[in-house]
Write an enzyme that holds these catalytic residues in place. Structure first.
Site, PDB file in Angstrom:
ATOM      1  N   ASP A 150       0.114 -10.807   0.732  1.00 47.96           N
ATOM      2  CA  ASP A 150       1.196 -10.613   1.704  1.00 47.96           C
ATOM      3  C   ASP A 150       1.042 -11.539   2.897  1.00 47.96           C
ATOM      4  O   ASP A 150       2.028 -12.070   3.432  1.00 47.96           O
ATOM      5  CB  ASP A 150       1.263  -9.149   2.143  1.00 47.96           C
ATOM      6  CG  ASP A 150      -0.062  -8.610   2.672  1.00 47.96           C
ATOM      7  OD1 ASP A 150      -1.130  -9.213   2.394  1.00 47.96           O
ATOM      8  OD2 ASP A 150      -0.049  -7.565   3.360  1.00 47.96           O
ATOM      9  N   ARG A 151      -0.200 -11.775   3.310  1.00 45.53           N
ATOM     10  CA  ARG A 151      -0.446 -12.676   4.441  1.00 45.53           C
ATOM     11  C   ARG A 151      -0.116 -14.115   4.058  1.00 45.53           C
ATOM     12  O   ARG A 151       0.430 -14.878   4.871  1.00 45.53           O
ATOM     13  CB  ARG A 151      -1.898 -12.560   4.909  1.00 45.53           C
ATOM     14  CG  ARG A 151      -2.282 -11.184   5.400  1.00 45.53           C
ATOM     15  CD  ARG A 151      -3.741 -11.121   5.845  1.00 45.53           C
ATOM     16  NE  ARG A 151      -3.935 -11.820   7.107  1.00 45.53           N
ATOM     17  CZ  ARG A 151      -5.142 -12.113   7.605  1.00 45.53           C
ATOM     18  NH1 ARG A 151      -6.240 -11.806   6.913  1.00 45.53           N
ATOM     19  NH2 ARG A 151      -5.257 -12.732   8.757  1.00 45.53           N
ATOM     20  N   LYS A 190       8.206  -2.865  -3.644  1.00 46.56           N
ATOM     21  CA  LYS A 190       9.489  -3.474  -3.315  1.00 46.56           C
ATOM     22  C   LYS A 190       9.852  -4.487  -4.387  1.00 46.56           C
ATOM     23  O   LYS A 190       9.045  -5.354  -4.726  1.00 46.56           O
ATOM     24  CB  LYS A 190       9.418  -4.145  -1.945  1.00 46.56           C
ATOM     25  CG  LYS A 190      10.761  -4.584  -1.391  1.00 46.56           C
ATOM     26  CD  LYS A 190      10.613  -5.012   0.061  1.00 46.56           C
ATOM     27  CE  LYS A 190      11.958  -5.275   0.706  1.00 46.56           C
ATOM     28  NZ  LYS A 190      11.824  -5.642   2.134  1.00 46.56           N
ATOM     29  N   ASP A 237       2.882  -8.629  11.364  1.00 42.69           N
ATOM     30  CA  ASP A 237       3.323  -7.734  10.292  1.00 42.69           C
ATOM     31  C   ASP A 237       2.784  -6.337  10.608  1.00 42.69           C
ATOM     32  O   ASP A 237       1.578  -6.098  10.537  1.00 42.69           O
ATOM     33  CB  ASP A 237       2.790  -8.240   8.953  1.00 42.69           C
ATOM     34  CG  ASP A 237       3.365  -7.477   7.756  1.00 42.69           C
ATOM     35  OD1 ASP A 237       3.721  -6.302   7.913  1.00 42.69           O
ATOM     36  OD2 ASP A 237       3.433  -8.056   6.668  1.00 42.69           O
ATOM     37  N   ASN A 256       0.815  -1.213   0.000  1.00 45.20           N
ATOM     38  CA  ASN A 256       0.000   0.000   0.000  1.00 45.20           C
ATOM     39  C   ASN A 256       0.849   1.264   0.000  1.00 45.20           C
ATOM     40  O   ASN A 256       0.443   2.287  -0.540  1.00 45.20           O
ATOM     41  CB  ASN A 256      -0.919   0.000   1.233  1.00 45.20           C
ATOM     42  CG  ASN A 256      -2.021  -1.029   1.123  1.00 45.20           C
ATOM     43  OD1 ASN A 256      -2.830  -0.990   0.208  1.00 45.20           O
ATOM     44  ND2 ASN A 256      -2.038  -1.966   2.057  1.00 45.20           N
ATOM     45  N   THR A 257       2.051   1.190   0.584  1.00 44.60           N
ATOM     46  CA  THR A 257       2.889   2.379   0.722  1.00 44.60           C
ATOM     47  C   THR A 257       4.038   2.404  -0.277  1.00 44.60           C
ATOM     48  O   THR A 257       4.350   3.451  -0.844  1.00 44.60           O
ATOM     49  CB  THR A 257       3.463   2.457   2.154  1.00 44.60           C
ATOM     50  OG1 THR A 257       2.379   2.364   3.088  1.00 44.60           O
ATOM     51  CG2 THR A 257       4.185   3.770   2.369  1.00 44.60           C
ATOM     52  N   PHE A 258       4.661   1.237  -0.529  1.00 45.80           N
ATOM     53  CA  PHE A 258       5.821   1.173  -1.411  1.00 45.80           C
ATOM     54  C   PHE A 258       5.724  -0.021  -2.362  1.00 45.80           C
ATOM     55  O   PHE A 258       4.980  -0.976  -2.114  1.00 45.80           O
ATOM     56  CB  PHE A 258       7.122   1.042  -0.601  1.00 45.80           C
ATOM     57  CG  PHE A 258       7.415   2.205   0.296  1.00 45.80           C
ATOM     58  CD1 PHE A 258       7.876   3.403  -0.228  1.00 45.80           C
ATOM     59  CD2 PHE A 258       7.228   2.107   1.664  1.00 45.80           C
ATOM     60  CE1 PHE A 258       8.151   4.481   0.602  1.00 45.80           C
ATOM     61  CE2 PHE A 258       7.495   3.178   2.498  1.00 45.80           C
ATOM     62  CZ  PHE A 258       7.960   4.372   1.959  1.00 45.80           C
ATOM     63  N   THR A 262      -2.711  18.061  23.267  1.00 44.10           N
ATOM     64  CA  THR A 262      -3.533  17.277  22.352  1.00 44.10           C
ATOM     65  C   THR A 262      -2.657  16.395  21.469  1.00 44.10           C
ATOM     66  O   THR A 262      -2.956  15.203  21.255  1.00 44.10           O
ATOM     67  CB  THR A 262      -4.392  18.198  21.473  1.00 44.10           C
ATOM     68  OG1 THR A 262      -5.273  18.943  22.323  1.00 44.10           O
ATOM     69  CG2 THR A 262      -5.218  17.398  20.476  1.00 44.10           C
TER      70      THR A 262
END
Length: 243
Positions: free
Chosen positions: A99-100, A18, A120, A14-16, A174
């Site tokens: 991934d799982r 690889k 993870d 989701n972020t990178f 906060t």
């Protein structure tokens, strides 16, 4: 003389993105690319120099198809892919994240106990349990950034915060209170679930992985190991199992 085989692992998170290249069983190249770097991603995917390639993707369908068109992987991992473990105990394997699956395969191969648990810690926090080469399931909860973003987007006054590695137990502002809730809350969540799993499984090996696992202070004991490339290892094992 036999040819030295090259394998490419593509892990679209989701972020990178690889990309890891193996020569036989050894990593000789790895890259972590931001999704915003479109030209570099396109260039590297098209310049594939490997005999076999596997794609693991948790991104949207269109992005996944774009990667497939560029990289032309040998295998696109899903629940129908031949695996060295069984998914029959899981009720909805068609929705099980690639991934799982990869993490479970790696854990089942590396563990020296009958049961293995993968934690993870990334965009989401995922627990996955394998027992005697059978994937049993686990849990999914929001990760660090997702929790901070949710508090900002679903309230009228809470600010958008950047990621930080530490927070006080008792927030004096906060900002500190939000960070305390997220960081200490995740810490307690992970420690609490580890305790529950260890009570249920007397012989259990636990693996920590994911982009954010280093942010949290999880004591590494004889049965708890940090493995940075666990997902990549699982994908490599699945690729070799098939080819």
């Amino acid at each position: 003389m036999s040819k030295t085989l090259k394998y490419r692992i593509i892990d679209a998170g989701n972020t990178f993105l690889k990309i890891v290249d193996f020569q036989e069983d050894v990593i000789f190249n790895q890259m972590i690319l931001s999704w915003s770097d479109h030209k570099m991603i396109q260039y590297i995917l098209q310049e594939r120099d490997s005999d076999y390639c596997i794609l693991s993707s948790v991104v949207d369908a269109q992005s996944k198809q774009n990667i497939i068109a560029l990289a032309q992987p040998t295998i696109v991992l899903d629940y129908k892919t031949a695996l060295p473990i069984s998914l029959q105990e899981y009720e909805t394997p068609d929705t099980l994240g690639a991934d799982r699956i990869a993490n479970a395969v790696a854990a089942s191969k590396i563990t020296t106990t009958e049961a293995a648990l993968v934690i993870d810690i990334g965009t989401c926090i995922k627990f996955d349990l394998v027992d005697k080469n059978k994937y049993l399931g686990g849990s999914i909860s929001p990760g660090y950034a997702m929790r901070l973003n949710a508090m900002h987007h679903f309230t009228g006054a809470l600010p958008q915060l950047e990621l930080e590695n530490h927070a006080p137990l008792i927030g004096k502002s906060t900002k500190e209170s939000m960070l305390s809730g997220v960081i200490n809350g995740i810490q307690a969540e992970i420690e609490g679930l580890i305790t529950k799993y260890q009570k249920k499984y007397a012989s259990l090996t636990i693996f920590l992985t994911g982009g954010d696992y280093k942010r949290f202070e999880i004591e590494l004991k004889n049965s708890i190991f940090a493995v940075e490339n666990l997902t990549v290892t699982g994908l490599f094992l699945i690729l070799k199992h098939n080819v």
